[in-house]
Design an enzyme around this catalytic site. Sequence first.
Site, PDB file in Angstrom:
ATOM      1  N   GLY A  88       0.823  -1.205   0.000  1.00 52.49           N
ATOM      2  CA  GLY A  88       0.000   0.000   0.000  1.00 52.49           C
ATOM      3  C   GLY A  88       0.854   1.251   0.000  1.00 52.49           C
ATOM      4  N   CYS A  89       0.252   2.364   0.379  1.00 55.81           N
ATOM      5  CA  CYS A  89       0.985   3.628   0.457  1.00 55.81           C
ATOM      6  C   CYS A  89       2.201   3.442   1.354  1.00 55.81           C
ATOM      7  CB  CYS A  89       0.076   4.725   1.008  1.00 55.81           C
ATOM      8  SG  CYS A  89       0.936   6.301   1.252  1.00 55.81           S
ATOM      9  N   PHE A  90       3.359   3.850   0.875  1.00 60.32           N
ATOM     10  CA  PHE A  90       4.605   3.544   1.590  1.00 60.32           C
ATOM     11  C   PHE A  90       4.883   4.395   2.818  1.00 60.32           C
ATOM     12  CE2 PHE A  90       6.517   5.448  -2.555  1.00 60.32           C
ATOM     13  CZ  PHE A  90       6.142   6.743  -2.229  1.00 60.32           C
ATOM     14  N   TRP A  91       4.169   5.478   3.035  1.00 62.01           N
ATOM     15  CA  TRP A  91       4.474   6.384   4.150  1.00 62.01           C
ATOM     16  C   TRP A  91       4.342   5.712   5.517  1.00 62.01           C
ATOM     17  CZ3 TRP A  91       0.797  10.683   2.047  1.00 62.01           C
ATOM     18  CH2 TRP A  91       1.401  11.318   0.951  1.00 62.01           C
ATOM     19  N   PRO A 137       3.949   2.342   6.415  1.00 60.09           N
ATOM     20  CA  PRO A 137       4.826   1.194   6.639  1.00 60.09           C
ATOM     21  C   PRO A 137       6.296   1.568   6.843  1.00 60.09           C
ATOM     22  CG  PRO A 137       3.262   0.701   4.904  1.00 60.09           C
ATOM     23  CD  PRO A 137       3.093   2.158   5.230  1.00 60.09           C
TER      24      PRO A 137
END
Length: 147
Positions: A9-12, A14
Amino acid sequence: MEIAVLGLGCFWGPEIKFSKLEGVIKTEVGYCGGDSKTVTYKEVCTCNTNHAEVVKLDFDPKIISYEKILNFFFEIHDPTTLNSQGPDFGTQYRSEIFYLSDRQKEIAESVIKKVNLKLSGNVVTKSSLLKNYCPAEEYHQRYLEKR
């Protein structure tokens, strides 16, 4: 030092979670698995490049194993939703493990199989050989820490 590259998903979010794991030395967000070696966020968002948003981890395998990293990967995202996580939709948000060696491939496939049994066969996470990784733009790195 070993490297893991994971799409979830959106990497921010994680990136922050992985950076707090003991044994993870460095994190970097980027794009992987697409058709070209370099790409921009704007291009990835078109869903035409085949890249996934990923978190790249440099970790010390004496402190944390690749398998433990993958178990954590499955704990912090939903591996049963195809091309989406939470409010984000598109192929760039897919669940994918990008392996760098035959050993990583074997571990990834074993962990996917175990999680799939636990979740009644609904896991859509893929494992693929690392291909065309490039770092995301600087403003994406440690994004949530900068806010």
